[in-house]
Motif scaffolding. Structure first.
Motif, short mmCIF file in Angstrom:
data_model
loop_
_atom_site.label_atom_id
_atom_site.label_comp_id
_atom_site.label_asym_id
_atom_site.label_seq_id
_atom_site.Cartn_x
_atom_site.Cartn_y
_atom_site.Cartn_z
N GLU A 115 47.89 21.31 -40.13
CA GLU A 115 47.72 19.73 -39.61
C GLU A 115 47.89 19.57 -38.25
OE1 GLU A 115 46.60 15.87 -39.41
OE2 GLU A 115 46.29 17.22 -40.94
N ARG A 171 44.95 20.70 -36.26
CA ARG A 171 43.83 19.81 -36.42
C ARG A 171 44.22 18.51 -35.15
NH1 ARG A 171 43.72 21.41 -41.76
NH2 ARG A 171 45.12 19.73 -42.24
N GLU A 173 42.98 28.31 -38.27
CA GLU A 173 42.68 26.57 -38.27
C GLU A 173 41.76 26.49 -37.10
OE1 GLU A 173 42.14 23.22 -40.07
OE2 GLU A 173 42.97 25.09 -41.18
N ALA A 217 38.29 24.65 -37.20
CA ALA A 217 37.95 23.21 -36.64
C ALA A 217 36.96 23.10 -35.49
CB ALA A 217 39.20 22.59 -36.14
#
Length: 56
Positions: A16, A19, A52, A56
């Protein structure tokens, strides 16, 4: 999965943070109001961040 035992930071928390734009462990931890203690989690945190960031 736990990324950092010292701070009880979970993989989903680190993902998170990525992101939200945090691209290194120190920045990601800071966004969670924590900082590395023993530092053994840093290599794994980097792997999670790279994975990640690639998505993304």
């Amino acid at each position: 999965m736990i990324v950092c035992n010292c701070n009880a930071i979970r993989e989903r928390d680190v993902r998170e943070a990525v992101r939200q734009g945090h691209r290194d462990p120190l920045s990601a931890y800071r966004s969670l109001g924590r900082r590395p203690r023993c530092g053994q989690c840093i290599p794994f945190a980097r792997q999670v961040i790279a994975a990640e960031a690639a998505i993304a």
